[in-house]
Enzyme design. Structure first.
Site, PDB file in Angstrom:
ATOM      1  N   SER A 196      15.834  -1.796  34.892  1.00 50.72           N
ATOM      2  CA  SER A 196      16.184  -1.612  36.302  1.00 50.72           C
ATOM      3  C   SER A 196      16.394  -2.918  37.051  1.00 50.72           C
ATOM      4  CB  SER A 196      15.143  -0.736  37.003  1.00 50.72           C
ATOM      5  OG  SER A 196      13.981  -1.477  37.262  1.00 50.72           O
TER       6      SER A 196
ATOM      7  N   LYS B 187       9.713   2.063  45.131  1.00 50.66           N
ATOM      8  CA  LYS B 187      10.467   0.827  45.340  1.00 50.66           C
ATOM      9  C   LYS B 187      10.913   0.714  46.794  1.00 50.66           C
ATOM     10  CE  LYS B 187      12.179   0.364  40.600  1.00 50.66           C
ATOM     11  NZ  LYS B 187      13.289   0.685  39.702  1.00 50.66           N
TER      12      LYS B 187
END
Ligand SMILES: Nc1ncnc2c1ncn2[C@@H]1O[C@H](COP(=O)(O)OP(=O)(O)O)[C@@H](O)[C@H]1O
Ligand SMILES: [Mg+2]
Length: 787
Positions: free
Chosen positions: A681, A724
């Site tokens: 990611s 996140k």
């Protein structure tokens, strides 16, 4: 009748009632019993006139005596003198050597046996000599004490024998100990042993004689009474313990039997328990086995074989309890209520296994307790953190010293019911090593097909765990073995936003802490701005654990002021925190406002929530290849390769002269190098850092990003969006670039957070760069023009 042949040594036997014949010693005897006379006659009929002399054990009747009634070690003797009287024989026997019976050949008309010689090894040395001399001294002392005016002193008699063993034997027959003592002297396996025994017996004789003298002496009346009292008290004590011990053993066993009956064990367990109970009755309390067996049976009796609580299936009530005890967590609560509904409708069904997954402090453990509360079941929590020994779960076999039941059985015992809620806390922290695989044991415990007769090694009886409601917790499921996960329904709890934390604090944490310290909400008021400052300056977490601790600290400080006489209410304003809590532990995270080219802000998911991550790129002298540092895994490394290649293929678009790739190489560093990181990611962040480095243009410091990258520059979706985004928001990031396919995950993010930030959904890396590196002036979507 008896013959002496090589290989077949047989002898007629003369049993004696209270005399032991020793080798080298002459023993005068009178024999009257027909069986003994017959034995003597048999001996006299042979040339050697040999006979075996064996002492009859104490308490054995002499009349019907058989071989089994006497000691198996005796003495071979030769008949020296014999005079026949009317109904008896008077004779003298000379002891020859020790013998042992091998088998009985006949019992009538006299006893005859096959035997073997039993010579003593000849051990010599200073110690033997010393003991022999001491023995003579003690013998003399005895003679003095007993005032026996024998013709010759014992010492002189003994002096005629050189061999210490002969002295022992002679002395033994002179002093006439009781038969058991004499027998043990005869059986002593070495001279050393015989001498030691003899010295002990002599000491005893001396004591007895001294005591006797004191008792008879009138001048020592005082001592006599004391001594006699002492002797009596000792005897009394012995009698008491003898009696008491028997009583307590019987009482114990009776009590256990009753308890076991009450426990209503299943048939298998009952018969096993009965057997062990019988075994217990045969042991003395002093034996260590008694104690182990007893605590085992206590456990069996205490286990709730047949005790359970009744579930409360009132769903509305359950909902109310869950809401009262936990803020929000809407989806998780829904899922729990569904589960309770299933249990209500199908009560025969196996209780489910739930797994709460989420960062620390988000309420996993306490939610488990709420579930138990809602169902009205008992709650038992066990932390599996650091567990690596299978035996801790399943126990050790009872043959193992210090064996104990495993944690599961212990939890059941503590709960007192067979249907508690058992929380297996932190199952992602269990280890595995040479002591077995606890995860495998857990599988069996959680498997509805197997856990109805779970076997703990210690208990060693099947116990039905199928009514237990297991709830497991984990920070992440990445480290859990797949098969274990398949057994559980996974419920995710993610971190809280600042706004949510403030709410949780106001509604749950502050009231609880106030109550703890005995203050009211009128006395201590913590403003919401103060809570926000606490969260930002004194905690850094996805959950609310540190916050709870911090509120607790403030409450205690306040309590002290009130205890010291404060009367007016205490309003905690943000400015007061410094005084109450000291300097801030965390500087409010300021985004780096100026970044050099080559640095991009990424977003990472961690087990403790999310975090922002500055990825740095630098050029290296030619020939070093791509270097990637920061304890990263292989997937992230490949992702870095892809990122660099992707930048290269966009070089002209970025205005990077192609020589830059041949002149120099790239080093990418992912900070917080102590923490292992992996996953794809960070792909677009690395590509952005490299693009910024090689083009010499800054990345916008208020923008953070996450997403996987392909060589062609496509942006692929990733996980952990909620954490996140929350982390980005905490850190003051105002714009987040996400893969387009992650758009729907944004719904998990609370509306308040969403409204505070801009979101950009990228399909290709050019979409990323257009926003993140504004000075590149990439205007139109040109994704198709790459090759
Ligand atoms: N949503 C919530 N509502 C109320 N209290 C919460 C909530 N989440 C966490 N808490 C409180 O935070 C503390 C830490 O929770 P805990 O259950 O230990 O977290 P975890 O097991 O996930 O690490 C507990 O006192 C708990 O009651
Ligand atoms: Mg916990």
């Amino acid at each position: 009748m008896a013959e002496t042949q090589i290989g077949l040594q047989t002898l007629p036997i003369l049993p004696t009632s209270n005399a032991v014949l020793f080798p080298h010693v002459v023993l005068p005897l009178t024999v009257a019993r027909p069986k003994s006379i017959a034995a003597l006659e048999a001996a006299m009929a042979t040339e050697e006139k040999l006979i075996g002399v064996f002492a009859v054990r104490g308490g054995q009747s002499f009349d019907q005596v058989q071989t089994k009634d006497f000691y198996q070690v005796g003495c071979k003797a030769v008949v020296r003198k014999l005079s026949r009287q009317k109904d008896r024989i008077i004779l003298a026997l000379q002891g020859l050597e020790r013998i042992r019976i091998i088998e009985t050949l006949q019992n009538e008309p006299h006893i005859a046996v096959r035997y073997e010689d039993l010579p003593l090894p000849v051990d010599e040395g200073a110690e033997i000599e010393a003991m022999a001399r001491t023995m003579v001294e003690k013998a003399n002392q005895i003679q003095t004490l007993s005032e026996a005016k024998a013709t010759a002193s014992i010492g002189e008699t003994l002096a005629q024998f050189r061999n210490p063993l002969e002295r022992v034997y002679l002395l033994a027959s002179i002093l006439s100990f009781d038969a058991a003592k004499e027998q043990s002297l005869l059986e002593a396996p070495t001279r050393h042993a015989a001498l030691r025994l003899m010295n002990d017996y002599l000491d005893y004789e001396i004591q007895v004689l001294e005591l006797q003298n004191q008792i008879t002496s009138k001048t020592n009346a005082e001592i006599t009474r004391e001594q006699r009292d002492y002797v009596l008290r000792q005897q009394l004590k012995t009698i008491k313990t003898e009696l008491g011990e028997r009583e307590s053993t019987e009482g114990d066993i009776e009590l256990l039997r009753e308890q076991l009956e009450k426990a209503q064990l299943p048939a298998v367990a009952q018969s096993e328990a009965d057997r062990e109970l019988r075994r217990l009755a045969q042991l003395t309390t002093a034996s260590p086995e008694y104690q182990t067996l007893r605590s085992y049976l206590e456990l069996v009796a205490e286990l709730p074989w047949n005790v359970s609580t009744t579930d409360n299936h009132d769903l509305a009530r359950a909902q109310k309890i869950l809401d009262e005890e936990h803020f929000d967590l809407k989806e998780v609560k829904e899922r729990i209520l569904e589960q309770l509904a299933v249990m209500k409708l199908n009560q025969a069904a196996h209780a489910p296994v739930l797994l709460f997954v989420g960062p620390p402090g988000v309420g996993k453990t306490s939610l488990g307790a709420s579930v138990a509360h809602a169902l009205e079941r008992r709650f038992e929590r066990m932390s599996l953190g650091g567990l690596h020994d299978e035996a801790e779960l399943r126990g050790h076999r009872r043959t193992y010293v210090g064996a104990m039941p495993g944690r599961i059985v212990q939890a059941i015992r503590r709960s007192g019911v067979r249907n508690p809620v058992i929380m297996l806390d932190e199952i992602d922290k269990i280890g595995q090593d040479f002591r077995g695989d606890p995860a495998a044991a857990l599988m069996e415990i959680l498997d509805p097909a197997q856990n109805c007769d779970f076997r703990d090694n210690y208990l060693d009886l099947p116990f039905d765990l199928s009514q237990v409601f297991f709830i497991a917790t984990a920070n992440s499921v990445e480290t859990n073995p797949g098969p274990l996960l398949h057994r559980m329904a996974i419920l995710r709890l993610s971190g809280y936003t600042e706004e949510e934390k403030i709410q949780i604090a106001q509604r749950y944490i502050v009231p609880r802490r106030l109550k703890d310290v005995g203050l009211t909400s009128e006395q201590l008021i913590i403003q919401s701005e103060t809570l926000a400052k606490m969260i930002r300056g004194y905690t850094r977490e996805a959950g609310v654990r540190q916050l709870e601790r911090t509120v607790g600290a403030v409450a205690r400080k306040a309590a002290r002021q009130f205890a010291e006489g404060r009367t007016e209410p205490l309003q905690v304003k943000p400015g007061l925190l410094h005084e109450l809590l000291g300097t801030q532990r965390f500087l409010e995270e300021k985004l780096r406002q100026r970044q050099v080219p080559g640095v991009a802000t990424g977003l990472a998911w961690t087990p403790s929530g999310g975090d922002i991550l500055y990825i740095e790129a630098a050029t290296l002298p030619k020939g070093r290849g791509l270097t990637v540092t920061g304890q990263i895994g292989s997937i992230m490394r490949e992702s870095a390769d892809a990122a660099v290649s992707c930048v290269w293929s966009h070089a002209s678009l970025l205005g990077i002269p192609p020589e830059r790739f041949t002149e120099a190489n790239v080093h990418i560093h992912v900070p917080a190098g102590a923490i292992p990181k992996d996953g794809p990611s960070a792909g677009i962040t690395m590509a952005t850092a490299v693009a910024s480095l090689l083009s010499g243009r800054h990345v916008d410091p208020n923008t953070a990003m996450t997403g996987e990258i392909t060589l062609a520059g496509l942006v692929l979706p990733v996980g952990g969006i909620k954490e996140k985004v929350l982390a980005a928001n905490r850190s003051g990031v105002t714009r987040v670039i996400l893969p387009k396919d992650n758009k729907r995950d944004l719904e998990e993010v609370p509306q308040t957070t969403r409204s505070e930030m801009d979101f950009v959904f990228a399909e290709t890396i050019l979409d990323v760069w257009r926003i993140a590196i504004p000075s590149l002036n990439l205007k139109a979507p040109v994704a198709a023009a790459i090759f």
